[in-house]
Motif scaffolding. Structure first.
Motif, short mmCIF file in Angstrom:
data_model
loop_
_atom_site.label_atom_id
_atom_site.label_comp_id
_atom_site.label_asym_id
_atom_site.label_seq_id
_atom_site.Cartn_x
_atom_site.Cartn_y
_atom_site.Cartn_z
N UNK A 166 47.02 -50.86 124.76
CA UNK A 166 45.92 -50.13 125.29
C UNK A 166 44.51 -51.01 124.93
N UNK A 167 44.64 -51.37 123.30
CA UNK A 167 43.70 -52.15 122.89
C UNK A 167 43.34 -53.56 123.56
N UNK A 168 44.36 -54.03 124.09
CA UNK A 168 44.25 -55.38 124.81
C UNK A 168 43.47 -55.16 126.09
N UNK A 169 43.79 -53.89 126.84
CA UNK A 169 43.32 -53.49 127.95
C UNK A 169 41.62 -53.23 127.72
N UNK A 170 41.46 -52.55 126.48
CA UNK A 170 40.04 -52.37 126.31
C UNK A 170 39.34 -53.72 126.08
N UNK A 171 39.97 -54.79 125.38
CA UNK A 171 39.18 -56.13 125.12
C UNK A 171 38.96 -56.82 126.45
N UNK A 172 39.97 -56.63 127.32
CA UNK A 172 39.80 -57.02 128.80
C UNK A 172 38.75 -56.35 129.60
N UNK A 173 38.66 -55.14 129.66
CA UNK A 173 37.70 -54.16 130.40
C UNK A 173 36.27 -54.43 129.83
N UNK A 174 36.09 -54.72 128.41
CA UNK A 174 34.82 -55.01 128.08
C UNK A 174 34.22 -56.23 128.54
N UNK A 175 34.73 -57.16 129.22
CA UNK A 175 34.34 -58.23 129.63
C UNK A 175 33.54 -58.27 130.93
N UNK A 176 33.88 -57.11 131.58
CA UNK A 176 33.21 -56.84 132.86
C UNK A 176 32.49 -55.42 132.95
N UNK A 177 32.91 -54.53 132.25
CA UNK A 177 32.39 -53.18 132.11
C UNK A 177 31.76 -52.68 130.89
N UNK A 178 30.79 -51.69 131.03
CA UNK A 178 30.48 -50.90 129.99
C UNK A 178 31.66 -49.73 129.90
N UNK A 179 32.22 -49.65 128.65
CA UNK A 179 33.38 -48.83 128.38
C UNK A 179 33.02 -47.53 127.67
N UNK A 180 33.90 -46.56 128.30
CA UNK A 180 34.12 -45.24 127.89
C UNK A 180 35.39 -44.89 127.51
N UNK A 181 35.80 -44.62 126.29
CA UNK A 181 37.19 -44.39 125.75
C UNK A 181 37.63 -43.13 125.77
N UNK A 182 39.07 -42.91 126.38
CA UNK A 182 39.56 -41.51 126.39
C UNK A 182 40.83 -41.75 125.70
N UNK A 183 40.84 -40.65 124.54
CA UNK A 183 42.10 -40.57 123.89
C UNK A 183 42.99 -39.16 124.25
N UNK A 184 44.20 -39.37 124.31
CA UNK A 184 44.82 -37.82 124.71
C UNK A 184 45.78 -37.52 123.34
N UNK A 185 45.60 -36.35 122.87
CA UNK A 185 46.48 -35.68 121.97
C UNK A 185 47.59 -35.12 122.81
N UNK A 186 48.78 -35.36 123.01
CA UNK A 186 49.72 -34.53 123.61
C UNK A 186 50.91 -33.96 122.94
N UNK A 187 50.56 -33.84 121.44
CA UNK A 187 51.58 -33.10 120.71
C UNK A 187 52.57 -34.03 120.16
N UNK A 188 52.29 -35.50 120.36
CA UNK A 188 53.19 -36.19 119.85
C UNK A 188 53.51 -36.32 118.28
N UNK A 189 54.56 -36.76 117.83
CA UNK A 189 54.46 -36.83 116.37
C UNK A 189 53.61 -37.48 115.56
N UNK A 190 53.24 -38.76 116.28
CA UNK A 190 52.23 -39.73 115.51
C UNK A 190 50.74 -39.54 115.99
N UNK A 191 50.49 -38.18 116.11
CA UNK A 191 49.19 -38.16 116.58
C UNK A 191 47.99 -38.33 115.84
N UNK A 192 48.18 -38.15 114.29
CA UNK A 192 47.27 -38.39 113.28
C UNK A 192 47.11 -39.84 113.19
N UNK A 193 48.07 -40.59 113.31
CA UNK A 193 47.72 -42.31 113.11
C UNK A 193 47.13 -42.62 114.45
N UNK A 194 47.77 -42.30 115.50
CA UNK A 194 47.00 -42.79 116.84
C UNK A 194 45.47 -42.44 116.80
N UNK A 195 45.26 -41.23 116.44
CA UNK A 195 43.76 -41.08 116.31
C UNK A 195 43.11 -41.81 115.26
#
Lengths: 226, 226
Positions: free
Chosen positions: B14-43
């Motif tokens: 996802x961060x590589x995708x962000x780096x690529x998107x930044x080359x051509x767009x103004x970026x807004x970032x969306x993060x989803x907590x779906x109750x996964x075990x590693x939610x804290x670290x992902x956030x």
């Protein structure tokens, strides 16, 4: 009997859809709270209707994130809900962007887990408010997308049994099927007595007028919409 | 510059995708907590990466209803997460039914409200775990469905810039673009030190091995996956 999920908001269209689904499927009912103003009353209707139709498998899902996203008078309290103008063809500000896709995605996740073969949605493309996500070509495209996005052995159909009915036909059919319309809720504005003047009340009341039947719920006012 | 939304889980893809998107767009970032075990670290990773790339417009959405629905070892704690078996072609129990459709529906709602023209998702159909909702034909079908389900003037494209990269190429490209991989998190199991043995750790570690580069994060163990 195979299992299908019915999206049951608690409105007239959704309960007629449930009554139709019950004729051919074991039904599991899904209700979505998306931060709408009338959430309490819709939840009351959902439970009353599930009890009436003896639906044991129920799921209530909270997607209040739609209020974070906003963009609609139903989810952003700073935007006021306009009175109905049934001759206006513009999409009204009650449109919640892409709401039905969010709801159908949840239903599909649940269907894949519980092995349901169908999802019933009471969308209506005629006497609706012109929302883009209530049209048949949207549902057809969604069904194709499900095929690609789920396990190879998963086959889920989307059923839209009332999509081409007028509100008049919905009222008539529901009445013929003894649907308990007194347990339904359509008003966008109020949780106690329906306003009678929002888009949703107006469409409902006009449907009853056209069918020459009386809506069993109370309204603050009952304008003549014919 | 037009605006696009990037789905930023906090993983390497996802961060590589962000780096690529930044080359051509103004970026807004969306993060989803779906109750996964590693939610804290992902956030933690999400916020670190947004800071690094100076993304001002961020949205964190909670869809813990996926834990009500279950059906996956990531969302149902009674199902254990298996060790990786990279030669097995079956869909592993970490598959969260139809998760990506739920996430893309949210992104589309947000895009329609903020006027974003694109949604970037770091899906990968080669070195992935065989999940059905990470394949190109799924995204193509989703994009068509968006056209039908949004306002006539809304045009939203789905971009999948790394969908045909191997993990080796992802590691190489991210390194070339100076992506701060030390701020990313991939492990399915742990919030502190990556396990090194779940499917996601295994795919990541194999990618680094193939690229002859060293993963900057710590692991409990680093098996040889080549």
């Amino acid at each position: 009997m195979e299992k299908s999920i019915v999206l049951l908001s608690g409105g007239m269209d959704s309960v007629l859809t449930l009554a139709i689904a019950k004729q051919s499927f074991e039904v599991a009912a899904l209700h979505i709270n998306y931060g709408q103003i009338t959430e309490d009353k819709e939840l009351w209707a959902f439970n009353k209707l599930c009890d009436y139709y003896e639906v044991a498998q129920r799921l209530i899902v909270d997607i209040k994130y739609l209020t974070q996203i906003g963009g609609s008078s139903l989810t952003d309290k700073t935007i006021s809900i306009n009175d109905a103008n049934l001759s206006n063809q513009d999409i009204p500000n009650t449109y919640v962007p892409f709401r039905n896709a969010n709801i159908l995605a949840i239903a599909t996740s649940w269907a894949e887990v519980i092995g349901a073969k169908g999802i019933f949605i009471g969308a209506n493309q005629l006497d609706s408010s012109g929302y883009p996500d209530t049209r048949l070509n949207f549902f057809e495209a969604f069904e194709k997308m499900i095929d690609y996005g789920t396990k190879p052995e998963t086959k889920i159909r989307i059923y839209t049994p009332i999509i081409n009915m007028t509100k008049k036909e919905i009222v008539q059919t529901a009445t013929n099927l003894n649907v308990p319309l007194e347990y339904t809720w359509s008003c966008y504005r109020n949780n106690d007595i329906a306003c009678g003047t929002c888009d949703s009340c107006a469409l409902r009341l006009r449907g009853f007028e056209e069918a020459n039947l009386t809506d069993p719920i109370d309204y603050l006012i009952r304008p003549n919409y014919l």
